[in-house]
Write a protein that holds these residues in place. Structure first.
Motif, PDB file in Angstrom:
ATOM      1  N   GLU A 182       0.832  -1.201   0.000  1.00 38.85           N
ATOM      2  CA  GLU A 182       0.000   0.000   0.000  1.00 38.85           C
ATOM      3  C   GLU A 182       0.866   1.250   0.000  1.00 38.85           C
ATOM      4  O   GLU A 182       0.616   2.208  -0.757  1.00 38.85           O
ATOM      5  CB  GLU A 182      -0.926  -0.006   1.224  1.00 38.85           C
ATOM      6  CG  GLU A 182      -1.834   1.215   1.295  1.00 38.85           C
ATOM      7  CD  GLU A 182      -2.622   1.296   2.593  1.00 38.85           C
ATOM      8  OE1 GLU A 182      -3.550   2.121   2.656  1.00 38.85           O
ATOM      9  OE2 GLU A 182      -2.316   0.535   3.537  1.00 38.85           O
ATOM     10  N   LEU A 183       1.888   1.262   0.851  1.00 41.41           N
ATOM     11  CA  LEU A 183       2.807   2.394   0.896  1.00 41.41           C
ATOM     12  C   LEU A 183       3.495   2.600  -0.446  1.00 41.41           C
ATOM     13  O   LEU A 183       3.682   3.736  -0.904  1.00 41.41           O
ATOM     14  CB  LEU A 183       3.862   2.159   1.986  1.00 41.41           C
ATOM     15  CG  LEU A 183       3.376   2.188   3.432  1.00 41.41           C
ATOM     16  CD1 LEU A 183       4.446   1.619   4.360  1.00 41.41           C
ATOM     17  CD2 LEU A 183       3.015   3.602   3.861  1.00 41.41           C
ATOM     18  N   TYR A 184       3.871   1.487  -1.076  1.00 40.60           N
ATOM     19  CA  TYR A 184       4.561   1.576  -2.367  1.00 40.60           C
ATOM     20  C   TYR A 184       3.648   2.198  -3.420  1.00 40.60           C
ATOM     21  O   TYR A 184       4.086   3.026  -4.228  1.00 40.60           O
ATOM     22  CB  TYR A 184       5.014   0.186  -2.809  1.00 40.60           C
ATOM     23  CG  TYR A 184       5.886   0.207  -4.050  1.00 40.60           C
ATOM     24  CD1 TYR A 184       7.237   0.508  -3.964  1.00 40.60           C
ATOM     25  CD2 TYR A 184       5.336  -0.058  -5.303  1.00 40.60           C
ATOM     26  CE1 TYR A 184       8.041   0.534  -5.095  1.00 40.60           C
ATOM     27  CE2 TYR A 184       6.127  -0.033  -6.438  1.00 40.60           C
ATOM     28  CZ  TYR A 184       7.475   0.260  -6.325  1.00 40.60           C
ATOM     29  OH  TYR A 184       8.261   0.301  -7.451  1.00 40.60           O
ATOM     30  N   ARG A 185       2.384   1.821  -3.414  1.00 39.16           N
ATOM     31  CA  ARG A 185       1.445   2.406  -4.369  1.00 39.16           C
ATOM     32  C   ARG A 185       1.315   3.913  -4.166  1.00 39.16           C
ATOM     33  O   ARG A 185       1.262   4.683  -5.132  1.00 39.16           O
ATOM     34  CB  ARG A 185       0.075   1.730  -4.245  1.00 39.16           C
ATOM     35  CG  ARG A 185       0.039   0.287  -4.731  1.00 39.16           C
ATOM     36  CD  ARG A 185      -1.392  -0.208  -4.893  1.00 39.16           C
ATOM     37  NE  ARG A 185      -2.115  -0.215  -3.630  1.00 39.16           N
ATOM     38  CZ  ARG A 185      -2.150  -1.249  -2.795  1.00 39.16           C
ATOM     39  NH1 ARG A 185      -1.475  -2.365  -3.083  1.00 39.16           N
ATOM     40  NH2 ARG A 185      -2.849  -1.189  -1.676  1.00 39.16           N
ATOM     41  N   TYR A 186       1.264   4.336  -2.924  1.00 40.61           N
ATOM     42  CA  TYR A 186       1.198   5.766  -2.641  1.00 40.61           C
ATOM     43  C   TYR A 186       2.476   6.472  -3.089  1.00 40.61           C
ATOM     44  O   TYR A 186       2.431   7.577  -3.660  1.00 40.61           O
ATOM     45  CB  TYR A 186       0.972   6.004  -1.146  1.00 40.61           C
ATOM     46  CG  TYR A 186      -0.480   5.984  -0.733  1.00 40.61           C
ATOM     47  CD1 TYR A 186      -1.285   7.099  -0.919  1.00 40.61           C
ATOM     48  CD2 TYR A 186      -1.041   4.855  -0.147  1.00 40.61           C
ATOM     49  CE1 TYR A 186      -2.619   7.096  -0.533  1.00 40.61           C
ATOM     50  CE2 TYR A 186      -2.378   4.828   0.238  1.00 40.61           C
ATOM     51  CZ  TYR A 186      -3.158   5.956   0.048  1.00 40.61           C
ATOM     52  OH  TYR A 186      -4.477   5.944   0.418  1.00 40.61           O
ATOM     53  N   ALA A 187       3.633   5.851  -2.815  1.00 41.79           N
ATOM     54  CA  ALA A 187       4.910   6.461  -3.176  1.00 41.79           C
ATOM     55  C   ALA A 187       5.032   6.649  -4.679  1.00 41.79           C
ATOM     56  O   ALA A 187       5.493   7.696  -5.165  1.00 41.79           O
ATOM     57  CB  ALA A 187       6.065   5.597  -2.651  1.00 41.79           C
ATOM     58  N   MET A 188       4.641   5.641  -5.438  1.00 43.99           N
ATOM     59  CA  MET A 188       4.707   5.746  -6.895  1.00 43.99           C
ATOM     60  C   MET A 188       3.598   6.647  -7.435  1.00 43.99           C
ATOM     61  O   MET A 188       3.795   7.382  -8.407  1.00 43.99           O
ATOM     62  CB  MET A 188       4.594   4.353  -7.517  1.00 43.99           C
ATOM     63  CG  MET A 188       5.771   3.429  -7.205  1.00 43.99           C
ATOM     64  SD  MET A 188       7.383   4.074  -7.737  1.00 43.99           S
ATOM     65  CE  MET A 188       8.053   4.648  -6.144  1.00 43.99           C
ATOM     66  N   GLY A 189       2.442   6.626  -6.791  1.00 45.29           N
ATOM     67  CA  GLY A 189       1.323   7.431  -7.252  1.00 45.29           C
ATOM     68  C   GLY A 189       1.615   8.918  -7.206  1.00 45.29           C
ATOM     69  O   GLY A 189       1.316   9.649  -8.158  1.00 45.29           O
ATOM     70  N   ILE A 190       2.236   9.391  -6.112  1.00 47.97           N
ATOM     71  CA  ILE A 190       2.508  10.822  -6.005  1.00 47.97           C
ATOM     72  C   ILE A 190       3.548  11.251  -7.024  1.00 47.97           C
ATOM     73  O   ILE A 190       3.482  12.360  -7.575  1.00 47.97           O
ATOM     74  CB  ILE A 190       2.934  11.201  -4.567  1.00 47.97           C
ATOM     75  CG1 ILE A 190       3.012  12.723  -4.414  1.00 47.97           C
ATOM     76  CG2 ILE A 190       4.257  10.565  -4.197  1.00 47.97           C
ATOM     77  CD1 ILE A 190       1.720  13.452  -4.681  1.00 47.97           C
ATOM     78  N   VAL A 191       4.500  10.375  -7.353  1.00 44.08           N
ATOM     79  CA  VAL A 191       5.479  10.695  -8.397  1.00 44.08           C
ATOM     80  C   VAL A 191       4.781  10.877  -9.737  1.00 44.08           C
ATOM     81  O   VAL A 191       5.032  11.853 -10.462  1.00 44.08           O
ATOM     82  CB  VAL A 191       6.547   9.587  -8.497  1.00 44.08           C
ATOM     83  CG1 VAL A 191       7.444   9.841  -9.713  1.00 44.08           C
ATOM     84  CG2 VAL A 191       7.391   9.532  -7.235  1.00 44.08           C
ATOM     85  N   PRO A 205      12.940  11.965  -5.966  1.00 45.86           N
ATOM     86  CA  PRO A 205      12.716  13.405  -6.088  1.00 45.86           C
ATOM     87  C   PRO A 205      12.606  14.066  -4.714  1.00 45.86           C
ATOM     88  O   PRO A 205      12.272  13.423  -3.714  1.00 45.86           O
ATOM     89  CB  PRO A 205      11.392  13.486  -6.858  1.00 45.86           C
ATOM     90  CG  PRO A 205      11.310  12.189  -7.602  1.00 45.86           C
ATOM     91  CD  PRO A 205      11.931  11.178  -6.684  1.00 45.86           C
ATOM     92  N   THR A 206      12.878  15.339  -4.683  1.00 46.42           N
ATOM     93  CA  THR A 206      12.849  16.100  -3.430  1.00 46.42           C
ATOM     94  C   THR A 206      11.494  15.965  -2.728  1.00 46.42           C
ATOM     95  O   THR A 206      10.446  16.073  -3.368  1.00 46.42           O
ATOM     96  CB  THR A 206      13.151  17.580  -3.711  1.00 46.42           C
ATOM     97  OG1 THR A 206      14.440  17.684  -4.318  1.00 46.42           O
ATOM     98  CG2 THR A 206      13.135  18.395  -2.425  1.00 46.42           C
ATOM     99  N   PHE A 207      11.562  15.720  -1.417  1.00 46.68           N
ATOM    100  CA  PHE A 207      10.401  15.565  -0.541  1.00 46.68           C
ATOM    101  C   PHE A 207       9.615  14.289  -0.795  1.00 46.68           C
ATOM    102  O   PHE A 207       8.528  14.114  -0.252  1.00 46.68           O
ATOM    103  CB  PHE A 207       9.470  16.786  -0.600  1.00 46.68           C
ATOM    104  CG  PHE A 207      10.152  18.078  -0.261  1.00 46.68           C
ATOM    105  CD1 PHE A 207      10.993  18.168   0.836  1.00 46.68           C
ATOM    106  CD2 PHE A 207       9.960  19.208  -1.036  1.00 46.68           C
ATOM    107  CE1 PHE A 207      11.635  19.357   1.159  1.00 46.68           C
ATOM    108  CE2 PHE A 207      10.595  20.401  -0.723  1.00 46.68           C
ATOM    109  CZ  PHE A 207      11.440  20.472   0.375  1.00 46.68           C
ATOM    110  N   MET A 208      10.137  13.405  -1.621  1.00 49.92           N
ATOM    111  CA  MET A 208       9.507  12.099  -1.827  1.00 49.92           C
ATOM    112  C   MET A 208      10.430  10.996  -1.329  1.00 49.92           C
ATOM    113  O   MET A 208      10.426   9.884  -1.854  1.00 49.92           O
ATOM    114  CB  MET A 208       9.187  11.884  -3.306  1.00 49.92           C
ATOM    115  CG  MET A 208       8.272  12.923  -3.906  1.00 49.92           C
ATOM    116  SD  MET A 208       7.810  12.535  -5.616  1.00 49.92           S
ATOM    117  CE  MET A 208       7.281  14.129  -6.211  1.00 49.92           C
ATOM    118  N   ASP A 209      11.205  11.299  -0.286  1.00 55.40           N
ATOM    119  CA  ASP A 209      12.267  10.392   0.144  1.00 55.40           C
ATOM    120  C   ASP A 209      12.029   9.726   1.495  1.00 55.40           C
ATOM    121  O   ASP A 209      12.810   8.852   1.887  1.00 55.40           O
ATOM    122  CB  ASP A 209      13.606  11.134   0.184  1.00 55.40           C
ATOM    123  CG  ASP A 209      13.469  12.547   0.756  1.00 55.40           C
ATOM    124  OD1 ASP A 209      12.491  12.797   1.489  1.00 55.40           O
ATOM    125  OD2 ASP A 209      14.321  13.385   0.456  1.00 55.40           O
TER     126      ASP A 209
END
Length: 407
Positions: free
Chosen positions: A82-91, A133-137
Motif C-alpha cells: 500500500e505504501l509503495y502504491r502511494y509512493a509511486m502514485g505521487i510521483v 525526487p525532493t520531498f519524496m524520500d
C-alpha cells in the motif's frame, strides 16, 4: 486500528512542521526560523520515522503473538505494498502536472532533475528507490524498513531483541564510516552513464544504514511494550530523574551550537571538525545524541511529569499532553500516510505558485502557509466523513502505566 491517541497527536505535530519546513518561497519563510529544528538537531522526519516504528511494533507484535508469524508478516507486507502504491502514485501525479502546468518543468527542475514521464530508465530508477525526487524520500526508506519488520519483530518475540539492537548499532556505525559506498558508488556511476557524465545517478536524502536506527529503536520499544516486557512507569520514575537531567544537559549543550549552525555563524575552524559529526543524511553522532536526549526527555515529561512533586514540571507535562491531545493534530496522525503524500502535492503546488507569481510579501507567504495547513487536513476529513462521533472523553493527564493502546 487501535493506537495511542497521544502518538497520533505527536505524528500530527510532526506533519504540521514538516509541511512548514518544506514550503519554499523566494526570500524564505519566517515561520521556518521559529520551530524546534533550529533549537536542536532534531527534525520532524526523525520523530515521524520513530513513531511509525513504535506503532508498527505495538500493533504487529500483538498480532504475531496471537495469530502467528505468517499472518503478521502478510499484514505488514500488505501495508508495504500500500505504501509503495502511494509512493509511486505521487510521483506520477507530479510528473503529469509537470506536463500540463506552464513552466512547471523549469520551476521544479532542481527537485525532479531531468525526470520525465516518458523516460523509462529514470522511472525504473524511481521505482527501485535509486532516484528519489525532493520531498519524496521518507516513504521509500519507511517501506524498506517495514519490509524487514516481520523478521525483526519475530526475533524480539523469540527473546533476541538484544541481538537486533546490536546489529542496528553496527549498521549505524557502518553508515558513519561510509561502507555503503562500496555498493552505491558503482551503481550510481552505472546509472549516470559513467563517472564524468552529467546525468544524475543515485539520488537519496537518507542513508538507510544510518537512519534505520531511528525506526528499529521505535520498533523494539513497541514490540517489547506489546510483549509486556517493559514497565514504562518504572523506567520513567519521577523520583529517578538522573537520566532526564543528563538529557536536559545534552540539549542545553547543543542549543547554542544549533543556533550558530542554523544561522551560518559557526566559526569555520570549528565547523570543519563539527560538520563531520553532524551529517544529516547519515544520521551522524550529533543527530543521534540529540534525538536520544530529546526522545527520552519528552517521554519522561509525558509519563513521569504528571506524577512529579514539582508543580512546574507537572504544568509542563500537562501542557505537552494538551498539545498532543489537540483534535486537529490527532486527526492528521490517524491518517499520517495520506497526509504525508498530500503534503508533498501541497509543497510542489506552493513552490510552483511562488515560481510563477512570486516573490510574495511576508504577509502573503504567511497567509499561504496557514491556508496550506488548513488544506493539509482534507484527506483526513474525507476519510472520516462517515465516522460516527465518539462520546467526549475527559482530557488525558498522563500516558497509561503500561502504555495500553486506546481506541
Amino acid at each position: 486500528m487501535k493506537r495511542l491517541d497521544v502518538i497520533d497527536g505527536m505524528r500530527g505535530y510532526f506533519l504540521v512542521f514538516m509541511l512548514i519546513n518544506h514550503l519554499v518561497f523566494t526570500g524564505g519563510l519566517w515561520l521556518v526560523q521559529i520551530n524546534h529544528r533550529n533549537l536542536a538537531f532534531v527534525e520532524d522526519a526523525q520523530g515521524f520515522v520513530f513513531l511509525s516504528g513504535l506503532l508498527t511494533g505495538m500493533v504487529y507484535a500483538r498480532k504475531m503473538m496471537k495469530d502467528g508469524y505468517a499472518v503478521a508478516r502478510d499484514r505488514i507486507w500488505s501495508r508495504v505494498f500500500e505504501l509503495y502504491r502511494y509512493a509511486m502514485g505521487i510521483v506520477l501525479v507530479i510528473l503529469a502536472l509537470q506536463l500540463v502546468l506552464p513552466g512547471a518543468a523549469t520551476i521544479w527542475t532542481n527537485w525532479l532533475g531531468a525526470t520525465r514521464i516518458d523516460d523509462p530508465l529514470r522511472l525504473a530508477a524511481i521505482a527501485g528507490f535509486l532516484f528519489q525526487p525532493t520531498f519524496m524520500d521518507i516513504l521509500p526508506q519507511y517501506i524498506i524498513y517495514m519490509f524487514f519488520a516481520p523478521a525483526i519483530i519475530w526475533l524480539c518475540v523469540q527473546g533476541r531483541w538484544k541481538t537486533v539492537a546490536i546489529i542496528s548499532v553496527l549498521a549505524w556505525m557502518a553508515a558513519q564510516l561510509g561502507l555503503q559506498r562500496i555498493v552505491t558508488y558503482p551503481v550510481s556511476n552505472w546509472l549516470s552513464g559513467g563517472a564524468d557524465a552529467e546525468k544524475e545517478g543515485i539520488r537519496a536524502s537518507f542513508n538507510l544504514l544510518g537512519w534505520q536506527i531511528v525506526f528499529f529503536a521505535g520498533l523494539l520499544a513497541g514490540t517489547l511494550t506489546s510483549m509486556k516486557k517493559v514497565e514504562w512507569t518504572r523506567i520513567f520514575d519521577p523520583r529517578k530523574d538522573f537520566i532526564a537531567k543528563a538529557a536536559l544537559a545534552v540539549c542545553a549543550f547543543f542549543l547554542p551550537l544549533r543556533i550558530l549552525t542554523a544561522h551560518g555563524m559557526m566559526p569555520g575552524i570549528v565547523l570543519e571538525k563539527f560538520g563531520l559529526m553532524e551529517v544529516r543524511a547519515d544520521f551522524g553522532p550529533v543527530y543521534l545524541l540529540n534525538f536520544a536526549a530529546v526522545a527520552y526527555g519528552l517521554a519522561w515529561l509525558l509519563i513521569a511529569g504528571p506524577r512529579h512533586d514539582n508543580a512546574t514540571i507537572r504544568k509542563i507535562a500537562s501542557a505537552l499532553t494538551g498539545l498532543f491531545s489537540l483534535s486537529y493534530l490527532q486527526l492528521l496522525g490517524r491518517h499520517s500516510l495520506q497526509i504525508y503524500v498530500w503534503h508533498v502535492l501541497i509543497v510542489y503546488g506552493v513552490f510552483y505558485i511562488d515560481g510563477r507569481f512570486g516573490a510574495f510579501s511576508d504577509a502573503t507567504k504567511t497567509v499561504i502557509t496557514f491556508g496550506s495547513l488548513a488544506l493539509l487536513s482534507l484527506p483526513a476529513l474525507w476519510r472520516e466523513r462517515n465516522r460516527t462521533p465518539a462520546a467526549p472523553a475527559p482530557a488525558p493527564t498522563k500516558l497509561p502505566a503500561t502504555m495500553k493502546i486506546a481506541t
